[in-house]
Design an enzyme around this catalytic site. Structure first.
Site, PDB file in Angstrom:
ATOM      1  N   ARG A  12      48.307 -38.262 -31.177  1.00 13.84           N
ATOM      2  CA  ARG A  12      47.979 -38.600 -29.891  1.00 13.84           C
ATOM      3  C   ARG A  12      48.888 -37.224 -29.241  1.00 13.84           C
ATOM      4  NH1 ARG A  12      44.708 -42.253 -28.386  1.00 13.84           N
ATOM      5  NH2 ARG A  12      44.661 -44.261 -29.739  1.00 13.84           N
ATOM      6  N   ASP A  66      37.381 -39.449 -25.949  1.00 14.69           N
ATOM      7  CA  ASP A  66      36.895 -38.610 -25.035  1.00 14.69           C
ATOM      8  C   ASP A  66      38.076 -37.806 -24.658  1.00 14.69           C
ATOM      9  OD1 ASP A  66      37.345 -41.182 -22.535  1.00 14.69           O
ATOM     10  OD2 ASP A  66      38.408 -40.977 -24.526  1.00 14.69           O
ATOM     11  N   ASP A  72      35.935 -47.982 -29.989  1.00 13.86           N
ATOM     12  CA  ASP A  72      35.950 -48.897 -28.627  1.00 13.86           C
ATOM     13  C   ASP A  72      34.248 -48.675 -28.287  1.00 13.86           C
ATOM     14  OD1 ASP A  72      39.045 -48.216 -26.981  1.00 13.86           O
ATOM     15  OD2 ASP A  72      38.399 -49.336 -28.763  1.00 13.86           O
ATOM     16  N   MET A 115      41.047 -54.791 -29.783  1.00  9.92           N
ATOM     17  CA  MET A 115      41.001 -53.613 -29.323  1.00  9.92           C
ATOM     18  C   MET A 115      39.964 -53.419 -28.506  1.00  9.92           C
ATOM     19  SD  MET A 115      43.018 -50.752 -31.748  1.00  9.92           S
ATOM     20  CE  MET A 115      44.719 -50.769 -31.669  1.00  9.92           C
TER      21      MET A 115
END
Ligand code: F6P
Length: 422
Positions: free
Chosen positions: A134, A160, A190, A233
């Site tokens: 990340r 995103d 997700d 999640m």
């Protein structure tokens, strides 16, 4: 929604069937004279173009996977390489390692040359053979590196946040007049990427979550007043929890980020749980990690390296409040807590996602070869589309609590207690 092109496409495509550059798909396909007018958004249809901007023999491609793991990452990498190599004839494909860090020569490892032999069996494994991370990259340093390595097209696989990073790379290259095709492939379990009706990895995660729920139900059902909390999640959207509730039919309470709920009081969650346990002697609660944040101290905020707000642990919070409540009520109970978070996203892709991954990857290559840039491959009404990255970054995708689909989730759970839009 027109897509940026790098220049005139002059090279003949080696393929034989093509999609017209003028073809469009209507974003909102529902026509309801009684409903308020909706925006007429037309999206470019993805697919092979007759003329190519890049000459395959002289073109070099790069691939990078960023953010959290997701079933299907290796399928996407494999199909990108096979499409570039076998269908378009590219001979130089580099895999950048450890996400955007890998684009920074000072921080990253040497990229991996990707060949059909290297990717032959990678799709049978979860995770990403290129690893991931990340966090942002210095776009100027990254574009320097891409130019130095003569990379003409970069496939960015991520959610995103990652796609916003892709937009910055495309803008930087554009400002330098470097013809770089940046094409995004939306990735997140997700399923919360706008203009993508289903992201790859979502259904595999639902499949895994359903197995966990079956075990949770067995645990709850095998003891008197068994209560099992399963945290899943879903940071900003509850699609996994909603999908797993319908797929398993064994959940009694589904708690999602989109629907805030009351814990205490006669219309609260705890009272509804007590009623369920007294009547049915067992209960399974499925809670998405982003749910119930309003119930916990919201002052102290933590963010991950991508700038995402980290959720407070609603699973532990609920477990502890249920424990205290039933003790206070003097009702005997057995409470279990299961958190399969990272398990559901590190499995290999299931069949449906494997098919989806292949389509996303091959359409991304078609777009790049045609010289299209600054886009993400979308999916609308089962048609793959080209979505400008800016448009994607301008919206959120969450469960619609007024939709029949959400009513279906509530019905499957038999859930009836006070909750309201978060
Ligand atoms: O990629 C999305 C996701 O899996 C979310 O569901 C979850 O909130 C997040 O990643 C977890 O992030 P990390 O990998 O940083 O723990």
């Amino acid at each position: 929604m027109n897509i940026t092109v790098l220049g005139e496409a002059r090279h003949a495509s080696p393929l034989s069937c093509f999609v017209s550059d003028k073809a469009r798909v209507l974003f909102n396909a529902i026509v309801d004279p009684d409903a308020p007018p909706t925006e007429e958004l037309l999206l470019e249809v993805a697919g092979p173009r007759e003329k190519l901007f890049f000459d395959p023999k002289k073109t070099r491609a790069g691939i990078v996977t960023c953010g959290g793991l997701c079933p299907g990452l290796n399928n996407v990498i494999r199909s990108l390489v096979l499409q570039l190599h076998h269908v378009y004839g590219l001979r130089e494909i580099l895999g950048f390692v450890n996400g955007y860090q890998g684009l920074d020569p000072w921080r990253g490892e040497e990229p991996i040359p990707l060949t059909p032999a290297f990717v032959e069996n990678i799709h049978k494994e979860g995770g990403s053979v290129l690893n991931t991370s990340r966090g942002p990259v210095d776009v100027s340093v990254a574009v320097d590196n891409l130019i130095r390595r003569k990379i003409d097209m970069l496939f960015v696989v991520g959610g995103d946040g990652t796609q916003r990073g892709g937009a910055a790379l495309f803008q930087e290259a554009k400002s330098r007049g470097h013809a770089l095709a940046v094409v995004g492939i939306p990735k997140t379990i997700d399923n919360d990427v706008p203009f993508v009706s289903r992201t790859f990895g979502y259904l595999s995660a639902v499949e895994e979550a359903t197995k966990v729920i079956t075990c949770a139900h067995t645990e709850a059902h095998s003891v008197h007043n068994g209560i099992v909390v399963v945290k899943i999640m879903g940071r900003n959207a509850g699609f996994i929890a909603a999908g797993a509730t319908i797929a398993s039919q064994d959940v009694n309470f589904t708690l999602v980020p989109e629907a805030a709920f009351v814990l205490d009081g006669e219309n609260g969650f705890l009272a509804a749980l007590k009623k369920r346990v007294v009547e049915r002697a067992h209960a399974v609660i499925l809670v998405a990690e982003g749910a119930g944040q309003h119930l916990m101290d919201t002052h102290e905020k933590q963010f991950d390296a991508s700038g995402n707000l980290k959720s407070k642990d609603i699973g532990i919070f609920l477990r502890d409040h249920i424990d205290a409540y039933f003790k206070q009520e003097g009702i005997p109970f057995t409470l279990r807590y299961i958190d399969p978070s990272y398990i559901v996203r590190s499995v290999p892709a299931g069949a449906e996602d494997a098919i989806l991954c292949d389509f996303f990857a091959r359409n991304a290559v078609h777009a790049a070869m045609a010289g299209k840039t600054g886009l993400v491959i979308g999916l609308q009404h089962d048609v793959f589309t080209h979505v400008p990255i800016e448009l994607l970054a301008s919206r959120k995708k969450q469960l619609d609590l007024s939709s029949p689909a959400w009513q279906g989730v509530l019905a499957a759970a038999g859930q009836d207690f006070a909750h309201f839009p978060a």
